[in-house]
Design a protein around this motif. Structure first.
Motif, PDB file in Angstrom:
ATOM      1  N   ARG A  44       0.669  -0.987   0.243  1.00 13.06           N
ATOM      2  CA  ARG A  44      -0.174  -0.182  -0.465  1.00 13.06           C
ATOM      3  C   ARG A  44       0.727   1.316  -0.089  1.00 13.06           C
ATOM      4  O   ARG A  44       1.772   1.394   0.791  1.00 13.06           O
ATOM      5  CB  ARG A  44      -0.892  -0.005   1.114  1.00 13.06           C
ATOM      6  CG  ARG A  44      -1.042   0.842   1.141  1.00 13.06           C
ATOM      7  CD  ARG A  44      -3.123   0.863   2.289  1.00 13.06           C
ATOM      8  NE  ARG A  44      -3.931  -0.680   2.494  1.00 13.06           N
ATOM      9  CZ  ARG A  44      -4.803  -0.361   3.047  1.00 13.06           C
ATOM     10  NH1 ARG A  44      -5.405   0.031   3.439  1.00 13.06           N
ATOM     11  NH2 ARG A  44      -5.292  -1.509   2.884  1.00 13.06           N
ATOM     12  N   GLU A  45      -0.108   1.874  -1.121  1.00  9.79           N
ATOM     13  CA  GLU A  45       1.365   3.418  -1.148  1.00  9.79           C
ATOM     14  C   GLU A  45       0.035   4.650  -1.047  1.00  9.79           C
ATOM     15  O   GLU A  45      -0.683   4.465  -1.112  1.00  9.79           O
ATOM     16  CB  GLU A  45       2.546   3.647  -2.012  1.00  9.79           C
ATOM     17  CG  GLU A  45       1.379   3.200  -4.252  1.00  9.79           C
ATOM     18  CD  GLU A  45       2.102   4.366  -4.663  1.00  9.79           C
ATOM     19  OE1 GLU A  45       3.673   3.900  -4.576  1.00  9.79           O
ATOM     20  OE2 GLU A  45       1.554   3.808  -5.626  1.00  9.79           O
ATOM     21  N   LEU A  46       1.405   5.593  -0.346  1.00  9.65           N
ATOM     22  CA  LEU A  46       0.285   7.530  -0.094  1.00  9.65           C
ATOM     23  C   LEU A  46       0.028   7.802  -1.588  1.00  9.65           C
ATOM     24  O   LEU A  46       1.083   7.844  -2.212  1.00  9.65           O
ATOM     25  CB  LEU A  46       1.285   7.972   0.927  1.00  9.65           C
ATOM     26  CG  LEU A  46       0.034   9.473   0.911  1.00  9.65           C
ATOM     27  CD1 LEU A  46      -0.594   9.051   2.016  1.00  9.65           C
ATOM     28  CD2 LEU A  46       1.341   9.712   1.961  1.00  9.65           C
ATOM     29  N   VAL A  47      -1.124   8.259  -1.350  1.00  8.13           N
ATOM     30  CA  VAL A  47      -1.080   8.648  -2.852  1.00  8.13           C
ATOM     31  C   VAL A  47      -1.326  10.080  -3.044  1.00  8.13           C
ATOM     32  O   VAL A  47      -0.324  10.813  -3.969  1.00  8.13           O
ATOM     33  CB  VAL A  47      -2.371   7.982  -3.792  1.00  8.13           C
ATOM     34  CG1 VAL A  47      -2.371   9.023  -5.023  1.00  8.13           C
ATOM     35  CG2 VAL A  47      -2.685   6.739  -4.118  1.00  8.13           C
ATOM     36  N   ALA A  48      -1.975  10.911  -1.800  1.00  2.11           N
ATOM     37  CA  ALA A  48      -2.515  12.634  -1.535  1.00  2.11           C
ATOM     38  C   ALA A  48      -2.656  12.340  -0.331  1.00  2.11           C
ATOM     39  O   ALA A  48      -3.906  11.013  -0.129  1.00  2.11           O
ATOM     40  CB  ALA A  48      -2.777  12.419  -2.726  1.00  2.11           C
ATOM     41  N   ARG A  49      -2.603  13.202   0.183  1.00  2.00           N
ATOM     42  CA  ARG A  49      -3.223  13.691   1.196  1.00  2.00           C
ATOM     43  C   ARG A  49      -3.340  15.175   1.582  1.00  2.00           C
ATOM     44  O   ARG A  49      -2.135  15.835   1.188  1.00  2.00           O
ATOM     45  CB  ARG A  49      -2.710  13.283   3.025  1.00  2.00           C
ATOM     46  CG  ARG A  49      -0.880  14.157   2.922  1.00  2.00           C
ATOM     47  CD  ARG A  49       0.175  13.240   4.061  1.00  2.00           C
ATOM     48  NE  ARG A  49       1.175  14.591   4.084  1.00  2.00           N
ATOM     49  CZ  ARG A  49       1.824  14.380   5.200  1.00  2.00           C
ATOM     50  NH1 ARG A  49       1.535  13.928   6.474  1.00  2.00           N
ATOM     51  NH2 ARG A  49       2.801  15.307   5.624  1.00  2.00           N
ATOM     52  N   ILE A  50      -4.540  15.617   2.946  1.00  2.00           N
ATOM     53  CA  ILE A  50      -4.555  16.798   2.841  1.00  2.00           C
ATOM     54  C   ILE A  50      -4.783  16.980   3.777  1.00  2.00           C
ATOM     55  O   ILE A  50      -5.115  16.871   4.721  1.00  2.00           O
ATOM     56  CB  ILE A  50      -5.852  17.647   1.914  1.00  2.00           C
ATOM     57  CG1 ILE A  50      -5.883  18.476   2.050  1.00  2.00           C
ATOM     58  CG2 ILE A  50      -7.457  16.994   2.310  1.00  2.00           C
ATOM     59  CD1 ILE A  50      -7.048  19.569   1.147  1.00  2.00           C
TER      60      ILE A  50
END
Length: 116
Positions: A44-50
């Motif tokens: 699992r990988e981080l795609v985007a965060r806000i």
């Protein structure tokens, strides 16, 4: 906190999809919302965060193609110029901070399939 994601589906290469995820329950103090993805056979990988300040982070391969936004308790991921390698199950998440403690909550995952 419960997270309900929607918006996945099948799209041709170069197409667009928009994912949405709405938090409910005790959403006060959610300061980070975002999306991870997991492709078959991969981690699992981080795609985007806000972050609540409005600051955003993106995984390198999606920069310039994906855009994350947040409206109250809903986080959206606009995905343009999709590629077959974007095929994965996408999971929304939320970090809620209370003092020193951070709790992470996950949505159920939504499948994105990009055909070549």
């Amino acid at each position: 906190v419960q997270l309900q994601a929607s918006g996945g589906g099948l799209v041709h290469s170069g197409g667009s999809l928009r994912l949405s995820c709405t938090a409910s329950g005790s959403t006060f103090s959610i300061n980070v919302m975002g999306w991870y993805r997991q492709a078959p056979g991969k981690q699992r990988e981080l795609v985007a965060r806000i972050i609540s300040s409005g600051s955003t982070d993106y995984e390198d391969s999606v920069k310039g193609r994906f855009r994350i936004s947040r409206d109250r308790d809903t986080v959206n991921l606009q995905m343009d110029s999709l590629k077959p390698e974007d095929t994965a199950v996408y999971y929304c998440y939320a970090d809620r901070s209370r003092g020193w403690r951070v709790d992470t909550f996950w949505g159920q995952g939504t499948l994105v399939t990009v055909s070549s």
